[in-house]
Design an enzyme around this catalytic site. Sequence first.
Site, PDB file in Angstrom:
ATOM      1  CG  MET A  84       3.788  -4.286  -3.405  1.00 35.85           C
ATOM      2  SD  MET A  84       2.055  -4.383  -3.816  1.00 35.85           S
ATOM      3  CE  MET A  84       1.552  -2.734  -3.308  1.00 35.85           C
ATOM      4  CG  ASP A 102       5.562  -2.613  -0.684  1.00 36.58           C
ATOM      5  OD1 ASP A 102       4.763  -2.963   0.209  1.00 36.58           O
ATOM      6  OD2 ASP A 102       5.749  -3.265  -1.713  1.00 36.58           O
ATOM      7  CG  PHE A 103       9.588  -0.847   5.173  1.00 36.37           C
ATOM      8  CD1 PHE A 103      10.139  -0.617   3.921  1.00 36.37           C
ATOM      9  CD2 PHE A 103      10.164  -0.233   6.266  1.00 36.37           C
ATOM     10  CE1 PHE A 103      11.247   0.202   3.764  1.00 36.37           C
ATOM     11  CE2 PHE A 103      11.275   0.587   6.128  1.00 36.37           C
ATOM     12  CZ  PHE A 103      11.813   0.803   4.875  1.00 36.37           C
ATOM     13  CD  GLU A 104       5.103  -6.647   1.257  1.00 33.12           C
ATOM     14  OE1 GLU A 104       5.236  -7.886   1.220  1.00 33.12           O
ATOM     15  OE2 GLU A 104       4.658  -5.982   0.296  1.00 33.12           O
ATOM     16  N   GLY A 105       6.901  -8.001   6.110  1.00 39.07           N
ATOM     17  CA  GLY A 105       7.598  -8.957   6.965  1.00 39.07           C
ATOM     18  C   GLY A 105       8.054  -8.345   8.269  1.00 39.07           C
TER      19      GLY A 105
END
Length: 607
Positions: A1, A391-394
């Site tokens: 997000m 909402d873990f990203e990267g």
Amino acid sequence: MERTGPTVRFSGLLAACTAAVLAAGGLVAAAPAAGAADVDVARNGGFESGLDGWTCTASSGAAVTTPVRGGTKALKATPAGSDNAKCSQSVTVKPNSRYTLSAWVQGSHVYLGATGTGTTDVSTWTQSSGAWKQLTTTFTTGPSTTSVSVYTHGWYGTPAHYVDDLTLVGPGGDPVVIPAVPAGLKQTATTSTSVALSWNAVSGASGYHVYRGGTKVATVTGPSATVTGLTPSTAYSFQVSATNAAGESAKSAALSVTTTAGGGGGDTKLPARALVGYLHSSFANGSGYTRMADVPDSWDVINLAFGEPTSVTSGDIRFSLCPVAECPNVESEAEFKAAIKAKQAAGKKVLISIGGQNGQVQLASTAARDAFVTSVSKIIDTYGLDGLDIDFEGHSLSLNTGDTDFRSPSSPVIVNLISAVKSLKAKYGSDFVLTMAPETFFVQLGYQFYGSGPWGGQDPRAGAYLPVIHALRDDLTLLHVQDYNSGPIMGLDNQYHTMGGADFHIAMTDMLLAGFPVAGNTSRVFPGLRPDQVAIGLPASTQAGNGHTTPAEVNKALNCLIKKTDCGSYQTHGTWSDLRGLMTWSINWDRFNNGEFSRNFDAYFGN
């Protein structure tokens, strides 16, 4: 997000795919005449028996009496929307043999080709043909090839085209016989609500039927399937049969499987159709700040964005309201807490979302894991929240290069995250709401790449959410993958799908529900989730992220997945009538866009 503008990924992959498509479109030189012993092995190539033997996508084909080149009938195929009017036929052939494929066509951008040759698949096309024109191409079958698929199709947005007198000339194939009974039926994964099955492939089979207690529950093209919608702690009996054009084999020996007890997952009192949105609570951007009390009643799950780490590896998560200097209309802590209670009294769920575009979290040590549990618990207790959104990203879920099986991860950041979430679930009990919002890169891309990247080198993040989702599936309330800020992703039809239209959401969601082999390995099948565990993630406006989808296209996707209508070129592997709903980034952007997203949701589901 994202807090700011959209991020575009996969530009290199998209360019490569585009180049491959363009290269495949060139005309192939006509082959020498077939030998005297060769025969036409195609079935009903003149369409004198209507569409017998042919399958056309999206009901795009019909046999017509004019225009015709020979006989009394020809094929008329009409592209519409995202469908290119592809009509295909499976033909029995001999291995190591040369075949000439030919057809007469009339119309603009008409293609003729063959796939599954075992060597190099071929295609040829004509850009414009006002009169009948012959297309011809040749291929040689591979050493174990016994069937190929021949096809014709048009191009998106073009008028109807016509095909007649299609032939496939070469050595006659062996007569089609009913395939043998499948052997080796076994379970590959079991949860409280699903069973993943696999069996030995059967020579000559074009598909398989899966039976539960004698009732057919699935039809698949490969030797694996996942049966969902089961009851915890219940014994089931499964069988499988093989099919082809000649008929269906007898059923295999029965396999008895008992589902697990489960861990208290499920809907945790969500409505049958839920609308999930993220609320920019700790920062402001171009959409403006929205107070909790001003969140419209349409939203059933409100994710507070974001709880963020004090450092990437600390595991210590902090949350605070947007500073007054950044958000002049921000409410006080007391007002915020009171508004949360009011939302909960109205049946809404309020969660803390951890991560986001800027919130890199790597639980690489047990100390970080424990700090995560302690700090997230403090946030939940302080604000009286209902649960957690991951909402873990990267690089938050980078894998060790040694991880090859999503069912038994060894990477510390994966293992510790699973352990931490299970600890939180155990602490707060069965009413704890757990949701996840990965990007397609971290889930569906695992269909092709798991632990290795698509560009020749390694990208250990591809499909990195799969072990987390799988390990927590019995605790998971909702998975809402971000179907945006993404490049083309291959679906279960082995075609690339591009964000922004109904087709992308249909293909991506069907993968989550039907399950799929990870990195093409049919011994490692990711079992499908229950429909009530899945929502489709979309941006609320064009400003919120790449891949904005118009309400009309959103409704087409819902129609296809829930009712199996408006499906276009992608055919789903089931009718998912219990699909939970939609998620969007974000509540703020939806208000900025005059509530278009939430109003469409309410109108579609009659809220």
